[in-house]
Design a protein around this motif. Structure first.
Motif, short mmCIF file in Angstrom:
data_model
loop_
_atom_site.label_atom_id
_atom_site.label_comp_id
_atom_site.label_asym_id
_atom_site.label_seq_id
_atom_site.Cartn_x
_atom_site.Cartn_y
_atom_site.Cartn_z
N ARG A 1 0.84 -1.20 0.00
CA ARG A 1 0.00 0.00 0.00
C ARG A 1 0.88 1.25 0.00
N PRO A 2 0.29 2.39 -0.42
CA PRO A 2 1.09 3.61 -0.53
C PRO A 2 1.72 3.97 0.81
N GLY A 3 2.91 4.53 0.77
CA GLY A 3 3.52 5.06 1.98
C GLY A 3 4.55 4.16 2.63
N VAL A 4 4.55 2.88 2.27
CA VAL A 4 5.49 1.98 2.94
C VAL A 4 6.93 2.31 2.57
N ALA A 5 7.17 2.44 1.27
CA ALA A 5 8.53 2.75 0.83
C ALA A 5 8.95 4.13 1.34
N ALA A 6 8.01 5.07 1.33
CA ALA A 6 8.31 6.43 1.79
C ALA A 6 8.74 6.39 3.25
N ARG A 7 8.03 5.65 4.04
CA ARG A 7 8.33 5.51 5.47
C ARG A 7 9.72 4.93 5.67
N LEU A 8 9.96 3.82 4.98
CA LEU A 8 11.24 3.13 5.12
C LEU A 8 12.40 4.05 4.72
N PHE A 9 12.31 4.63 3.52
CA PHE A 9 13.45 5.40 3.04
C PHE A 9 13.52 6.78 3.70
#
Ligand code: ASP
Ligand code: MG
Length: 522
Positions: free
Chosen positions: A281-289
């Motif tokens: 879902r949106p936001g997972v990669a943003a959170r991680l990086f």
């Protein structure tokens, strides 16, 4: 006094008025004390019109006859522009590609330039004439002389190649836009004009600049160190300079290198972190990086797999001494990702790290539009018994993550396959080079390509040779692959370890790619 090559695109010379305006600009350049060679395209949409005519007669016209037809468009403009110059009192002469001696391969409709004769050009220049050369065309070097064309948009390539052959001071590309923008202005209202961009950046974002500047032209400019500027033909604004560091001297024979790959690079200072089964879902990669960047950890490759069910794997590489911190950050966000996960879902997310990896990369603008280069890399690795863990590509690069103990073998086999004599470690030094960091934004542009289709091949056995087979098959069908991703995701299927491989192709090739692979799947 400078020697300048100026190129005018179809719109810039699309009418009698415009041809006359171009003549005035050329005369201005001559009056300022310069020698000028001019390269022109066909007027307006002439070439499109010719292609359409051909298609009304034949669904599959011979490439030789297409070249015969399409090369006429530029022949019209060189004559008209020379007349306009002469009418305004400026001595000028028009020459076709063959008359100059622009020698190319025989490959009709996509010939590469091998060599450009300069005697006749210099003779006319020495007489004070402006030489107006037909862009986009040449003559083959075979026993029978054949008219060839360089591929759509190829006049830019003619211009930069002429600048290289003549050792011109610089090359100006006059067009109907003010230069190179950070994004497509039809989509992004406040797209900005760049004052400068490096050739390497242009090539990485080939689809960003492709409509403005042929990637092959950029490649020649880089290889021969030709200063290149893209400017509007309606204004006197400075436009965008496309710059390159001073290159190694190289011969003018075989000008458009026959070699698709010009560097093999490796990096063994990398470690891999993978987050398995994170929610899709949106936001997972943003959170991680986001967390990763707060820790100032430098991430190199990032690869997200094709989602399966509701989850994805995200893998990335960092320099080895950041591994512990990267692992800690990743582990810390796992609980947050698990919270809202449906209980029905497979196993919980987890973090996996691996230290003994190496990244091997082939790079070269020559791979644009040439199917088979990636396939050749994969098959060379397979022949050397090297298994590929992850694949990531850009328009001018293919990188594979392999086992560290395979690195030497991988490099040796790739250098041999692509005829490269030196290889080096590259760990992002380019970006830190102050000469190249010309403007302060870390992102130089955004390119959008809506004409792609994604194809995923699931459960490919995880052993050497599989990627090679897939991409060889596509190359045999003449399908150019753009982005290739082989992700972290591993699955045991019928007792065999498998991985997914995904790639993008032009939309019109999507069905053909699927059909070819489906036949081969068993
Ligand atoms: N006239 C050719 C084309 O339309 C070449 C060029 O303009 O660069 O593709
Ligand atoms: Mg063009």
């Amino acid at each position: 006094m400078a020697l300048i090559v100026q190129k005018y695109g179809g719109t810039s010379i699309g009418s009698v008025d415009r041809i006359q305006a171009v003549a005035q600009r050329i005369i201005g350049t001559v009056k300022a004390g310069n020698s000028v060679v001019v390269v022109v395209s066909a007027m307006g949409k002439t070439t499109d019109g010719l292609v359409k005519l051909a298609s009304e007669i034949s669904a599959n016209p011979s490439r030789r006859e297409l070249d015969m037809l399409l090369s006429t468009g530029e022949q019209v403009t060189i004559a008209l522009l020379s007349m306009a110059l002469q009418e305004a009192g400026q001595p000028a002469v028009s020459l076709t590609g063959a008359q100059v001696g622009i020698i190319t391969e025989t490959a009709h409709t996509r010939a590469r330039i091998l060599k450009i004769e300069t005697d006749r050009l210099n003779h006319h220049l020495n007489q004070g004439e402006v030489v107006v050369v037909a862009g986009f065309q040449g003559i083959s070097n075979a026993e029978v002389l054949e008219i060839t064309t360089l591929g759509r948009g190829g006049s830019d390539t003619s211009a930069v190649a002429l600048a290289a052959a003549l050792k011109a001071d610089f090359c100006e590309i006059y067009t109907d836009v003010p230069g190179i923008l950070t994004a497509d202005p039809r989509l992004v209202e406040d797209a900005k004009l760049m004052g400068e961009i490096t050739c390497d950046e242009m090539l990485e974002l080939a689809s960003l600049g492709a409509k403005v500047l042929h990637p092959r032209a950029v490649e020649i400019a880089r290889n021969y160190g030709i200063p290149l500027v893209v400017r509007s033909s309606w204004a006197d604004d400075p436009g965008t300079w496309v710059t390159s560091p001073t290159p190694q001297p190289r011969p003018l024979d075989g000008l458009e290198i026959a070699r698709p790959v010009d560097a093999v690079e490796f990096d063994i200072d990398q470690a891999k972190v993978a987050l398995l089964r994170v929610p899709d879902r949106p936001g997972v990669a943003a959170r991680l990086f986001g967390e990763i960047s707060i820790q100032h950890l430098d991430v190199d490759l990032i690869i997200q797999s094709i989602h399966e069910g509701n989850s994805n794997d995200i893998a990335f590489t960092v320099v080895k001494n950041s591994l512990n911190r990267a692992e800690a950050v990743s582990s810390a966000i796992i609980p947050a990702l698990t919270v809202d996960q449906a209980p029905s879902l497979e196993k919980a997310p987890e973090v996996m790290v691996e230290q003994k990896i190496a990244k091997v990369t082939i790079a070269g603008a020559g791979m644009i539009g040439r199917p088979g280069v990636a396939a050749q890399m994969f098959s060379s690795l397979a022949d050397a018994g090297v298994n590929i863990q992850m694949i990531s590509t850009s328009e001018v690069k293919v990188s594979c993550v392999v086992n560290q103990q395979d690195c030497d073998r991988a490099i040796a086999t790739l250098c041999e396959a692509f005829d490269i004599h030196q290889s080096g470690v590259r760990t992002g030094v380019d970006l830190q080079d102050p000469k190249l960091a010309i403007e302060d934004s870390p992102v130089r542009g955004v390119a959008l390509d809506l004409k792609q289709a994604r194809v995923a091949v699931r459960h490919v056995p995880d052993r050497p040779g599989m990627a090679a087979q897939i991409f060889q098959l596509l190359a045999q069908h003449n399908i150019s692959v753009d982005m290739i991703i082989q992700s972290q995701r591993c699955r045991v299927v019928n007792g065999i370890m498998t991985r997914d491989i995904a790639f993008t192709v032009a939309q019109m090739d999507g069905e053909a790619a699927k059909a070819a692979l489906q036949t081969a799947a068993p």
